[in-house]
Structure formats: C-alpha cells, structure tokens
Write an enzyme that holds these catalytic residues in place. Structure first.
Site, PDB file in Angstrom:
ATOM      1  N   ALA A 126       0.484  -1.288   0.172  1.00  0.00           N
ATOM      2  CA  ALA A 126       0.096  -0.205   0.294  1.00  0.00           C
ATOM      3  C   ALA A 126       1.093   1.365  -0.608  1.00  0.00           C
ATOM      4  O   ALA A 126       0.360   2.464  -0.100  1.00  0.00           O
ATOM      5  CB  ALA A 126      -1.177  -0.124   1.350  1.00  0.00           C
ATOM      6  N   ASN A 192       2.493  -3.191   7.809  1.00  0.00           N
ATOM      7  CA  ASN A 192       3.287  -3.936   6.546  1.00  0.00           C
ATOM      8  C   ASN A 192       4.088  -2.906   6.292  1.00  0.00           C
ATOM      9  O   ASN A 192       4.547  -2.748   5.351  1.00  0.00           O
ATOM     10  CB  ASN A 192       1.798  -4.357   6.068  1.00  0.00           C
ATOM     11  N   HIS A 222       0.333   8.154   4.179  1.00  0.00           N
ATOM     12  CA  HIS A 222       0.282   7.676   4.302  1.00  0.00           C
ATOM     13  C   HIS A 222       0.872   8.715   4.079  1.00  0.00           C
ATOM     14  O   HIS A 222       0.827   8.269   2.410  1.00  0.00           O
ATOM     15  CB  HIS A 222       1.275   6.052   2.894  1.00  0.00           C
TER      16      HIS A 222
HETATM   17  N1  LIG Z   1       2.216  -4.940   1.830  1.00  0.00           N
HETATM   18  C1  LIG Z   1       0.571  -3.938   2.068  1.00  0.00           C
HETATM   19  O1  LIG Z   1       0.441  -3.108   2.196  1.00  0.00           O
HETATM   20  C2  LIG Z   1      -0.608  -5.020   2.700  1.00  0.00           C
HETATM   21  C3  LIG Z   1      -1.868  -3.770   2.559  1.00  0.00           C
HETATM   22  C4  LIG Z   1      -2.854  -5.028   2.266  1.00  0.00           C
HETATM   23  C5  LIG Z   1      -3.081  -6.248   4.094  1.00  0.00           C
HETATM   24  N2  LIG Z   1      -1.695  -6.941   3.388  1.00  0.00           N
HETATM   25  C6  LIG Z   1      -1.592  -8.013   4.308  1.00  0.00           C
HETATM   26  O2  LIG Z   1      -1.913  -9.377   2.868  1.00  0.00           O
HETATM   27  C7  LIG Z   1      -2.111 -10.552   3.518  1.00  0.00           C
HETATM   28  C8  LIG Z   1      -3.835 -10.228   2.404  1.00  0.00           C
HETATM   29  O3  LIG Z   1      -4.701  -9.290   2.890  1.00  0.00           O
HETATM   30  P1  LIG Z   1      -5.988  -9.711   2.350  1.00  0.00           P
HETATM   31  O4  LIG Z   1      -6.913  -8.472   2.423  1.00  0.00           O
HETATM   32  O5  LIG Z   1      -6.197 -10.274   1.324  1.00  0.00           O
HETATM   33  O6  LIG Z   1      -7.045 -10.393   4.057  1.00  0.00           O
HETATM   34  P2  LIG Z   1      -8.266 -11.733   4.229  1.00  0.00           P
HETATM   35  O7  LIG Z   1      -7.647 -11.574   5.335  1.00  0.00           O
HETATM   36  O8  LIG Z   1      -9.110 -11.252   2.963  1.00  0.00           O
HETATM   37  O9  LIG Z   1      -7.612 -13.241   3.227  1.00  0.00           O
HETATM   38  C9  LIG Z   1      -6.595 -13.548   3.780  1.00  0.00           C
HETATM   39  C10 LIG Z   1      -6.665 -14.784   3.035  1.00  0.00           C
HETATM   40  O10 LIG Z   1      -5.817 -15.534   3.755  1.00  0.00           O
HETATM   41  C11 LIG Z   1      -5.821 -16.627   4.650  1.00  0.00           C
HETATM   42  N3  LIG Z   1      -5.310 -17.341   5.622  1.00  0.00           N
HETATM   43  C12 LIG Z   1      -4.557 -16.672   6.515  1.00  0.00           C
HETATM   44  N4  LIG Z   1      -3.839 -17.311   7.117  1.00  0.00           N
HETATM   45  C13 LIG Z   1      -3.488 -17.992   6.308  1.00  0.00           C
HETATM   46  C14 LIG Z   1      -2.537 -19.290   6.463  1.00  0.00           C
HETATM   47  N5  LIG Z   1      -2.174 -19.465   7.552  1.00  0.00           N
HETATM   48  N6  LIG Z   1      -2.151 -20.073   5.471  1.00  0.00           N
HETATM   49  C15 LIG Z   1      -3.041 -19.580   3.707  1.00  0.00           C
HETATM   50  N7  LIG Z   1      -4.267 -19.425   4.019  1.00  0.00           N
HETATM   51  C16 LIG Z   1      -4.281 -18.299   5.429  1.00  0.00           C
HETATM   52  C17 LIG Z   1      -7.541 -16.553   4.789  1.00  0.00           C
HETATM   53  O11 LIG Z   1      -8.395 -17.601   5.298  1.00  0.00           O
HETATM   54  C18 LIG Z   1      -8.323 -16.065   4.200  1.00  0.00           C
HETATM   55  O12 LIG Z   1      -8.085 -16.841   2.976  1.00  0.00           O
HETATM   56  C19 LIG Z   1      -2.760  -9.954   5.018  1.00  0.00           C
HETATM   57  O13 LIG Z   1      -1.799 -10.604   5.890  1.00  0.00           O
HETATM   58  C20 LIG Z   1      -2.268  -8.429   5.133  1.00  0.00           C
HETATM   59  O14 LIG Z   1      -1.938  -7.959   6.235  1.00  0.00           O
HETATM   60  C21 LIG Z   1      -0.749  -6.093   3.625  1.00  0.00           C
END
Ligand SMILES: NC(=O)c1ccc[n+]([C@@H]2O[C@H](COP(=O)([O-])OP(=O)(O)OC[C@H]3O[C@@H](n4cnc5c(N)ncnc54)[C@H](O)[C@@H]3O)[C@@H](O)[C@H]2O)c1
Length: 269
Positions: A126, A192, A222
């Site tokens: 992000a 993140n 941000h």
């Molecule tokens: N880098 C960034 O700027 C940024 C921005 C937003 C989100 N993220 C991260 O990205 C990730 C995904 O975000 P999202 O919005 O798609 O989340 P979400 O909650 O919509 O989806 C996450 C998915 O991963 C699955 N999951 C959770 N733990 C798991 C594991 N150990 N093994 C396999 N599957 C697993 C869940 O069941 C779900 O299907 C999160 O960790 C979030 O913190 C990063």
C-alpha cells in the site's frame, strides 16, 4: 529454462487474492493463478473458482511445482510456509511484509533462499517511494519519517482506543510517536506499511513513525519523508480501498500484480 507464467500459486484466497485473480482474468493476462495453499481450517472462508487446484499442505504445493508462489494470507503463513518453499527452490513474493519485522524470521528466510537458490521478493503493497529509499541509503539517509493517518473509528481495538475517547475527537490527534519497531508491535494493522518503509530505508530502530486519528477526513493517508546525502523526498498517498473490501487498499493488490508481471518479464520495466 523459461518459467511457466501459467503455473502461479497463491497462499490464501481472501480479498487480495480474489482481486488479483479477477484482474488477471479481466485483462486476459498471459499470467494465471492455478493453485492455492489453503490448510483445512481456512477452507470455509474461501470461494475457490474451479480453475484453481487446492493444496492443503506445503508439501502438496511443492509437489504441484509452481513457477512462483505469491503469499497473500497472513504473517503466520509467511512463517509456516515460505521458508520451506524457498528451500525447495521456489521463488516467492510476500505481501504480509509486517512479518519481516521479526529479525529471526528474516534470517531464516535468507538462509532458506540461499540453500534453495531461490528468491524472495517483497511487494511494495500500500506504500510507494521505496525505490527512492533503497537507492538513497547507500549514500547515507539521515531521516526517514512515516506518518499514517486514518479516521478515529479505524483505530478501534488498538492501544489508542485505551488512551483516547476516539469517538469524541474533534481535531487531528497524534496517537503514537516512536520507532517502526514499536509501531509494528503495537499497531499490527499498520505493520505492513511501516515494515516496508523500514526495510527499504534505514531499518526498524531508526525509522520514525507518527500515527494520527483524523476526524476531519474519511480516507487513510500514508506520508513518507526522507532526507540525506541525495537530497530530500516526500510522498503522500491517499489510497482507495478494494471495491469489495474496505479494509484492504487497492494499491496493495495492484502492487502484487506488478511484482508478478516483472518476475516473468525479460526486460523489467
Ligand atoms: N503490504 C501491504 O501494504 C498490505 C496491504 C494490505 C494487506 N496486506 C496483508 O496481506 C495479507 C492478505 O490480505 P487480504 O486483505 O487478502 O486478507 P483476507 O483476510 O481477505 O484474506 C486472507 C486469506 O488468507 C487465508 N489465510 C490466513 N492464514 C493462512 C495461512 N496460514 N495459510 C493459508 N491461508 C491463510 C485466509 O483464510 C484468507 O483466505 C494480510 O496478511 C494483510 O496483512 C499487506
């Protein structure tokens, strides 16, 4: 040997994975996600398209032989699955960047990638401007300051909720000031972005973080400011959420698509 862009796997199948899948389909990309690693306890939450092969364990995914694995799941998934994939010689893109504030995990990942002759890429997610921080640091960066601002309700359930009456705030209020290391621990939902800035620039202890609750705004912003031998730099991002998930910024999903595209390009643009 060229890697197969039609054999990409994803860990997790939540908001970002669905957005990525939809975007690749809509643009008729030559890239395709064909498998997901989703242990049994996460099956119920996923609505998997028929075209996606389901792997319940890391071993099954390794056997399926993906050309690239994209982690879109959780910090726990990075810990649990990514070292094994790297050791097996499989390249991985990670989006749960906050997990990398754990120095021991980062060292494990480095060792695993060395042993498997594979590569881990951190998606910018992000935030933007990380290329500037990476380039500028070799000449010496003096300061890197990250400021994150959200409406008060977005800080519910965080330490700010104990310290402030969030619903009564009438003006922009600083709810946290400290290092990226402390911010990552105390405010994991922001971890993140703070981790991405810290890793690209001067590390978790020297990166300063200010978090703000702003009742006069409805959006999340941000800001990154940096200064050093190279000059000065400032960037402000006002991210829109994913159309079907208000808690994830659209740019984060788009950054993964960009990472994957570059991975399979002969000329990285
Ligand atoms: N880098 C960034 O700027 C940024 C921005 C937003 C989100 N993220 C991260 O990205 C990730 C995904 O975000 P999202 O919005 O798609 O989340 P979400 O909650 O919509 O989806 C996450 C998915 O991963 C699955 N999951 C959770 N733990 C798991 C594991 N150990 N093994 C396999 N599957 C697993 C869940 O069941 C779900 O299907 C999160 O960790 C979030 O913190 C990063």
């Amino acid at each position: 040997m060229p890697k197969d862009p039609q054999k990409i796997a994803i860990i997790g199948f939540g908001a970002m994975a669905r957005s990525l899948q939809a975007s690749l389909t809509k643009t008729q990309s030559r890239l395709a996600i064909r498998a997901t690693l989703l242990p049994r306890e996460f099956h119920a939450s996923a609505e998997l398209p028929d075209s996606i092969h389901l792997c319940g364990t890391v071993e099954e995914l390794i056997e399926w032989a993906p050309s690239l694995v994209v982690e879109c799941a959780s910090h726990e998934a990075v810990r649990h699955a990514v070292p094994e994939l790297l050791r097996a010689g499989i390249d991985v893109v990670v989006v749960s960047v906050g997990s990398l504030s754990d120095g021991a995990l980062l060292a494990d990942l480095e060792k695993a990638a060395q042993s498997g002759k594979s590569r881990l890429t951190v998606a910018s997610g992000a935030i933007g401007g990380l290329d500037v921080l990476r380039s500028a640091k070799s000449a010496g960066l003096d300061t890197v300051i990250y400021t994150g601002s959200k409406p008060p309700a977005a800080w519910k359930g965080t330490p700010a909720d104990d310290e402030f009456l969030l619903s009564d705030l009438r003006e922009r209020t600083v709810i946290f000031e400290g290092t990226a290391l402390d911010a990552s621990t105390l405010y994991p939902k922001n971890a993140n972005v703070t981790a991405a800035v810290a890793l690209a620039g001067i590390g978790f202890e020297r990166t300063k973080v200010t978090l703000i609750a702003d009742p006069t705004s409805t959006s999340n912003t941000h800001q990154v400011e940096a200064g050093g031998a190279f000059g000065r730099f400032s960037i402000l991002l006002e991210n829109r959420p994913l159309p079907d998930n208000p808690k994830t910024s659209w740019l984060a999903a788009l950054s993964i698509e960009q990472c994957i595209t570059r991975h399979f390009q002969n000329i990285e643009l």
